[in-house]
Design a protein around this motif. Structure first.
Motif, PDB file in Angstrom:
ATOM      1  N   PRO A 184      -3.870  -2.849  -6.983  1.00 27.66           N
ATOM      2  CA  PRO A 184      -4.270  -3.455  -8.405  1.00 27.66           C
ATOM      3  C   PRO A 184      -5.694  -4.565  -8.156  1.00 27.66           C
ATOM      4  O   PRO A 184      -6.443  -4.850  -9.182  1.00 27.66           O
ATOM      5  CB  PRO A 184      -3.707  -5.285  -7.974  1.00 27.66           C
ATOM      6  N   CYS A 185      -5.920  -3.922  -6.750  1.00 25.88           N
ATOM      7  CA  CYS A 185      -7.027  -4.250  -6.396  1.00 25.88           C
ATOM      8  C   CYS A 185      -8.074  -3.397  -5.636  1.00 25.88           C
ATOM      9  O   CYS A 185      -6.456  -2.598  -4.563  1.00 25.88           O
ATOM     10  CB  CYS A 185      -7.833  -5.683  -5.841  1.00 25.88           C
ATOM     11  N   ASP A 186      -9.037  -3.613  -4.609  1.00 28.27           N
ATOM     12  CA  ASP A 186      -9.083  -3.143  -3.137  1.00 28.27           C
ATOM     13  C   ASP A 186      -8.213  -3.697  -2.611  1.00 28.27           C
ATOM     14  O   ASP A 186      -8.033  -4.756  -2.279  1.00 28.27           O
ATOM     15  CB  ASP A 186     -10.556  -2.747  -2.960  1.00 28.27           C
ATOM     16  N   PHE A 187      -7.959  -3.126  -1.234  1.00 29.02           N
ATOM     17  CA  PHE A 187      -7.161  -3.664   0.017  1.00 29.02           C
ATOM     18  C   PHE A 187      -6.466  -2.784   0.927  1.00 29.02           C
ATOM     19  O   PHE A 187      -6.853  -1.506   1.027  1.00 29.02           O
ATOM     20  CB  PHE A 187      -5.534  -4.530  -0.484  1.00 29.02           C
ATOM     21  N   ASN A 188      -6.053  -3.864   2.186  1.00 31.96           N
ATOM     22  CA  ASN A 188      -5.964  -2.926   3.318  1.00 31.96           C
ATOM     23  C   ASN A 188      -3.832  -2.757   3.220  1.00 31.96           C
ATOM     24  O   ASN A 188      -3.740  -4.113   3.549  1.00 31.96           O
ATOM     25  CB  ASN A 188      -6.671  -3.051   4.191  1.00 31.96           C
ATOM     26  N   VAL A 189      -3.789  -1.978   3.860  1.00 34.81           N
ATOM     27  CA  VAL A 189      -1.771  -2.266   4.016  1.00 34.81           C
ATOM     28  C   VAL A 189      -1.887  -3.001   5.232  1.00 34.81           C
ATOM     29  O   VAL A 189      -2.250  -1.776   6.120  1.00 34.81           O
ATOM     30  CB  VAL A 189      -1.511  -0.585   3.203  1.00 34.81           C
ATOM     31  N   SER A 190      -1.193  -3.412   5.903  1.00 29.58           N
ATOM     32  CA  SER A 190      -1.094  -3.807   7.210  1.00 29.58           C
ATOM     33  C   SER A 190       0.137  -3.598   7.735  1.00 29.58           C
ATOM     34  O   SER A 190       0.697  -3.490   8.608  1.00 29.58           O
ATOM     35  CB  SER A 190      -1.547  -5.274   7.300  1.00 29.58           C
ATOM     36  N   GLU A 208       2.847  -5.483   2.358  1.00 29.71           N
ATOM     37  CA  GLU A 208       2.267  -6.303   3.110  1.00 29.71           C
ATOM     38  C   GLU A 208       0.367  -6.003   2.786  1.00 29.71           C
ATOM     39  O   GLU A 208       0.047  -5.236   3.791  1.00 29.71           O
ATOM     40  CB  GLU A 208       2.325  -7.051   4.844  1.00 29.71           C
ATOM     41  N   CYS A 209      -0.350  -6.989   2.175  1.00 27.04           N
ATOM     42  CA  CYS A 209      -1.653  -6.231   2.050  1.00 27.04           C
ATOM     43  C   CYS A 209      -2.777  -7.451   2.121  1.00 27.04           C
ATOM     44  O   CYS A 209      -2.251  -8.713   2.282  1.00 27.04           O
ATOM     45  CB  CYS A 209      -1.792  -5.979   0.586  1.00 27.04           C
ATOM     46  N   ILE A 210      -3.814  -6.932   2.781  1.00 24.36           N
ATOM     47  CA  ILE A 210      -5.330  -8.243   2.585  1.00 24.36           C
ATOM     48  C   ILE A 210      -5.817  -7.745   1.669  1.00 24.36           C
ATOM     49  O   ILE A 210      -6.030  -6.458   2.289  1.00 24.36           O
ATOM     50  CB  ILE A 210      -5.446  -8.138   4.200  1.00 24.36           C
ATOM     51  N   ASP A 211      -6.679  -8.188   0.898  1.00 23.29           N
ATOM     52  CA  ASP A 211      -7.497  -8.188   0.433  1.00 23.29           C
ATOM     53  C   ASP A 211      -8.688  -8.107   0.329  1.00 23.29           C
ATOM     54  O   ASP A 211      -9.030  -8.530   1.734  1.00 23.29           O
ATOM     55  CB  ASP A 211      -7.227  -8.789  -1.172  1.00 23.29           C
ATOM     56  N   LYS A 212     -10.211  -8.125  -0.302  1.00 26.87           N
ATOM     57  CA  LYS A 212     -11.354  -8.041   0.478  1.00 26.87           C
ATOM     58  C   LYS A 212     -12.246  -9.305   1.401  1.00 26.87           C
ATOM     59  O   LYS A 212     -12.782  -9.657   1.807  1.00 26.87           O
ATOM     60  CB  LYS A 212     -12.122  -7.342  -0.896  1.00 26.87           C
ATOM     61  N   ASN A 213     -11.600 -10.203   0.610  1.00 22.72           N
ATOM     62  CA  ASN A 213     -11.660 -11.358   0.624  1.00 22.72           C
ATOM     63  C   ASN A 213     -10.704 -12.178   1.731  1.00 22.72           C
ATOM     64  O   ASN A 213     -11.192 -13.302   1.523  1.00 22.72           O
ATOM     65  CB  ASN A 213     -11.844 -12.486  -0.489  1.00 22.72           C
ATOM     66  N   LYS A 214     -10.054 -11.046   1.876  1.00 27.18           N
ATOM     67  CA  LYS A 214      -8.807 -11.395   3.607  1.00 27.18           C
ATOM     68  C   LYS A 214      -8.076 -12.617   3.133  1.00 27.18           C
ATOM     69  O   LYS A 214      -7.328 -12.736   4.098  1.00 27.18           O
ATOM     70  CB  LYS A 214     -10.038 -11.708   4.719  1.00 27.18           C
ATOM     71  N   LYS A 215      -7.432 -12.577   1.602  1.00 34.57           N
ATOM     72  CA  LYS A 215      -6.432 -12.816   1.247  1.00 34.57           C
ATOM     73  C   LYS A 215      -5.088 -12.067   1.424  1.00 34.57           C
ATOM     74  O   LYS A 215      -5.137 -10.849   1.460  1.00 34.57           O
ATOM     75  CB  LYS A 215      -6.997 -13.846  -0.087  1.00 34.57           C
ATOM     76  N   LEU A 216      -3.922 -13.062   1.813  1.00 27.81           N
ATOM     77  CA  LEU A 216      -3.545 -12.055   1.509  1.00 27.81           C
ATOM     78  C   LEU A 216      -2.189 -11.587   0.723  1.00 27.81           C
ATOM     79  O   LEU A 216      -2.103 -12.447  -0.358  1.00 27.81           O
ATOM     80  CB  LEU A 216      -2.215 -13.016   2.577  1.00 27.81           C
TER      81      LEU A 216
END
Length: 269
Positions: free
Chosen positions: A138-144, A177-185
């Motif tokens: 749904p957006c750019d993100f990092n999977v933790s 569990e994901c962290i978006d470009k604004n460091k939001k969970l």
């Protein structure tokens, strides 16, 4: 093994069987007509070698997506059955049916992260048998973290959502569990359902769903970056995705009971 899992396993064996092309074409066409599939963005039904191929079909033409970095897109073609704000740590399965966010996400989520989503936002995406079954970023993100929770495979249609308490917490599910470009969970919860032979994740081949598993498995990642619109995987048949966002991180549109397509915006600035 619960009866819903057993039924789904037998159906899965039928769905992945490749019949002779003439018979497979008949099966595919019956399915398309019975469920009123719109095949305008896909190949001709006779192209698919099994029902699984048809269920998990890729788009044959490129879908336009909302490119604005500040807007979140729908990860799926689906009906929004519920959306809005969590009431502290509870959210809606459907109107009148609440459940607890910790029960959904499990104790493998850190307490600090659970506290971040208290009074946050959520949206439920229901994929019917006629929908496109792939899910996207749904957006750019990092999977933790990925958490695979074995469970039952109750249907997730409106009838069952209205009668089965804590259905999403009972069914097998995979949690990102994901962290978006604004460091939001935020969390993406992929819920298995009756006749869903598997949930597939293209970045993690070790995940095996709808098998006789009893223990929760957790996969952690250091640097797994996903781009907006990227295909994450697919359901083998229809199911549900639940998304949960950190408090104050998103302004959702009110889309309850509306049909939306992958790529369309679900948030507002």
């Amino acid at each position: 093994m619960h009866i819903t899992n057993l039924i789904s396993q037998y159906f899965g064996k039928f769905a992945k069987k490749e019949f002779p092309s003439f018979f497979q074409s008949i099966i595919n066409n019956i399915y398309v007509k019975s469920f009123h599939l719109d095949m305008s963005e896909f190949r001709n039904p006779k192209y698919y070698k099994s029902l699984n191929d048809l269920f998990t079909r890729e788009l044959a033409i490129q879908r336009e997506i909302e490119l604005d970095d500040d807007l979140i897109i729908s990860p799926t073609d689906s009906l929004i059955t519920e959306c809005g704000a969590l009431k502290k740590d509870t959210l809606l399965q459907i109107k009148g049916m609440e459940y607890n966010v910790e029960e959904l996400l499990t104790y493998h989520v850190k307490k600090d992260n659970l506290e971040k989503v208290i009074d946050g936002s959520f949206m439920n995406f229901y994929l019917s048998p006629k929908d496109y079954h792939r899910y996207h970023a749904p957006c750019d993100f990092n999977v933790s973290k990925l958490i695979h929770v074995p469970g039952k495979l109750y249907p997730v249609n409106l009838k069952y959502l209205n009668k089965e308490i804590d259905l999403f917490c009972q069914n097998e599910r995979v949690i990102l569990e994901c962290i978006d470009k604004n460091k939001k969970l935020f969390y993406m919860v992929f819920v298995g359902a009756l006749n869903v032979g598997q949930m597939v994740f293209e970045f993690e081949s070790a995940v095996e769903t709808n098998v006789d598993a009893k223990e929760i498995k957790v996969y952690e990642y250091e640097d797994l970056n996903i781009k907006k619109g990227e295909c994450l995987g697919y359901f083998k048949m229809g199911s549900t995705v639940v998304m949960i966002w950190e408090k104050g991180s998103i302004k959702l549109k009110n889309l309850t009971n509306q049909k939306i397509l992958f790529g369309s915006s679900i948030s507002k600035k």
